[in-house]
Scaffold this motif. Structure first.
Motif, PDB file in Angstrom:
ATOM      1  N   GLU A  18     -43.622  -1.313 -35.486  1.00 34.26           N
ATOM      2  CA  GLU A  18     -42.921  -0.989 -36.736  1.00 34.26           C
ATOM      3  C   GLU A  18     -42.261   0.389 -36.651  1.00 34.26           C
ATOM      4  OE1 GLU A  18     -41.351  -1.808 -40.330  1.00 34.26           O
ATOM      5  OE2 GLU A  18     -42.491  -3.209 -39.089  1.00 34.26           O
ATOM      6  N   MET A  19     -42.962   1.350 -36.073  1.00 32.33           N
ATOM      7  CA  MET A  19     -42.413   2.707 -35.963  1.00 32.33           C
ATOM      8  C   MET A  19     -41.214   2.765 -35.016  1.00 32.33           C
ATOM      9  SD  MET A  19     -44.294   4.853 -37.907  1.00 32.33           S
ATOM     10  CE  MET A  19     -43.519   3.867 -39.082  1.00 32.33           C
ATOM     11  N   TRP A  23     -34.798   1.698 -38.522  1.00 36.10           N
ATOM     12  CA  TRP A  23     -34.940   2.313 -39.840  1.00 36.10           C
ATOM     13  C   TRP A  23     -36.082   3.332 -39.845  1.00 36.10           C
ATOM     14  CZ3 TRP A  23     -32.760   3.677 -44.057  1.00 36.10           C
ATOM     15  CH2 TRP A  23     -33.515   4.064 -45.151  1.00 36.10           C
ATOM     16  N   ASN A  24     -37.200   2.983 -39.239  1.00 37.34           N
ATOM     17  CA  ASN A  24     -38.339   3.909 -39.210  1.00 37.34           C
ATOM     18  C   ASN A  24     -38.074   5.092 -38.298  1.00 37.34           C
ATOM     19  OD1 ASN A  24     -40.255   3.021 -41.089  1.00 37.34           O
ATOM     20  ND2 ASN A  24     -40.739   1.292 -39.774  1.00 37.34           N
ATOM     21  N   ARG A  27     -36.089   7.359 -40.457  1.00 37.50           N
ATOM     22  CA  ARG A  27     -36.968   7.944 -41.474  1.00 37.50           C
ATOM     23  C   ARG A  27     -37.828   9.049 -40.876  1.00 37.50           C
ATOM     24  NH1 ARG A  27     -42.044   7.689 -42.816  1.00 37.50           N
ATOM     25  NH2 ARG A  27     -42.543   6.065 -41.334  1.00 37.50           N
TER      26      ARG A  27
END
Length: 79
Positions: A18-19, A23-24, A27
């Motif tokens: 996920e990281m 997008w992450n 972020r």
């Protein structure tokens, strides 16, 4: 179902995937830039509770802050 820190540790690989998503990554870049703008280049002592693998703490430590990272998951801290 695993109990305690093993329950968190069982999801380390999913968290890493996920990281790594664009997008992450964006972020995290913004988050770290803001942290450095406010606390970087200082001698603050920072406790990063739930700090996972230190993704946000390492840049602060590299810029002179004293940092302690704590996480319930041994797998996250070991990363």
């Amino acid at each position: 179902m695993p109990a305690g820190s093993q329950a968190f540790g069982a999801h380390v690989d999913a968290w890493k995937r996920e990281m790594a998503r664009p997008w992450n990554r964006l972020r995290l870049h913004v988050e770290i830039a803001n942290l450095l703008r406010h606390a970087g280049h200082s001698e603050l002592t920072i406790l990063d509770a739930g700090g996972a693998n230190g993704y946000a703490s390492v840049p602060l430590a590299q810029n002179g802050c004293r940092v302690v990272v704590a996480d319930y998951s041994e797998g996250m801290v070991a990363d």
